[in-house]
Design a protein around this motif. Structure first.
Motif, mmCIF file in Angstrom:
data_model
loop_
_atom_site.group_PDB
_atom_site.id
_atom_site.type_symbol
_atom_site.label_atom_id
_atom_site.label_comp_id
_atom_site.label_asym_id
_atom_site.label_seq_id
_atom_site.Cartn_x
_atom_site.Cartn_y
_atom_site.Cartn_z
ATOM 1 N N GLY A 250 0.820 -1.208 0.000
ATOM 2 C CA GLY A 250 0.000 0.000 0.000
ATOM 3 C C GLY A 250 0.852 1.256 0.000
ATOM 4 O O GLY A 250 0.562 2.230 -0.698
ATOM 5 N N ALA A 251 1.941 1.234 0.761
ATOM 6 C CA ALA A 251 2.842 2.389 0.813
ATOM 7 C C ALA A 251 3.542 2.572 -0.528
ATOM 8 O O ALA A 251 3.724 3.693 -0.991
ATOM 9 N N VAL A 252 3.920 1.465 -1.157
ATOM 10 C CA VAL A 252 4.563 1.533 -2.472
ATOM 11 C C VAL A 252 3.594 2.125 -3.485
ATOM 12 O O VAL A 252 3.953 2.996 -4.280
ATOM 13 N N ARG A 253 2.353 1.673 -3.456
ATOM 14 C CA ARG A 253 1.333 2.168 -4.386
ATOM 15 C C ARG A 253 1.091 3.663 -4.175
ATOM 16 O O ARG A 253 1.013 4.429 -5.128
ATOM 17 N N ASP A 254 1.000 4.083 -2.897
ATOM 18 C CA ASP A 254 0.788 5.497 -2.590
ATOM 19 C C ASP A 254 1.967 6.344 -3.061
ATOM 20 O O ASP A 254 1.784 7.428 -3.614
ATOM 21 N N ARG A 255 3.183 5.826 -2.840
ATOM 22 C CA ARG A 255 4.379 6.569 -3.245
ATOM 23 C C ARG A 255 4.447 6.700 -4.763
ATOM 24 O O ARG A 255 4.771 7.756 -5.289
ATOM 25 N N ARG A 256 4.120 5.614 -5.471
ATOM 26 C CA ARG A 256 4.116 5.668 -6.939
ATOM 27 C C ARG A 256 3.079 6.658 -7.445
ATOM 28 O O ARG A 256 3.325 7.397 -8.395
ATOM 29 N N ALA A 257 1.911 6.684 -6.809
ATOM 30 C CA ALA A 257 0.869 7.632 -7.208
ATOM 31 C C ALA A 257 1.338 9.063 -6.958
ATOM 32 O O ALA A 257 1.133 9.952 -7.789
ATOM 33 N N GLU A 258 1.997 9.272 -5.822
ATOM 34 C CA GLU A 258 2.508 10.606 -5.490
ATOM 35 C C GLU A 258 3.568 11.039 -6.500
ATOM 36 O O GLU A 258 3.562 12.178 -6.969
ATOM 37 N N LEU A 259 4.475 10.132 -6.853
ATOM 38 C CA LEU A 259 5.503 10.457 -7.839
ATOM 39 C C LEU A 259 4.884 10.723 -9.211
ATOM 40 O O LEU A 259 5.328 11.614 -9.939
#
Length: 68
Positions: free
Chosen positions: A21-30
């Motif tokens: 979930g954190a990876v997905r959120d970070r990718r979305a933020e980037l």
């Protein structure tokens, strides 16, 4: 003498220890940041006047050699 500070490592955008979930959120933020930069680049590019004479290359003026 003062101690030399250790160089800081830049935070990695994605870590293996992060939860999915954190990876997905970070990718979305980037991705959002990339889109915002692309929009800003487009706005800046439209403001540049390609016909502006100060941006055109002008070769340096040749000076004629003076007779000795």
């Amino acid at each position: 003498m003062s101690p030399v500070p250790a160089p800081r490592r830049s935070p990695s955008p994605l870590r293996q220890s992060d939860s999915p979930g954190a990876v997905r959120d970070r990718r979305a933020e980037l991705g959002r940041a990339d889109e915002a930069r692309a929009e800003q680049r487009e706005r800046d590019d439209t403001r540049n006047d390609p016909n502006a004479s100060k941006w055109r290359y002008q070769p340096p003026q040749r000076k004629e050699k003076e007779p000795v």
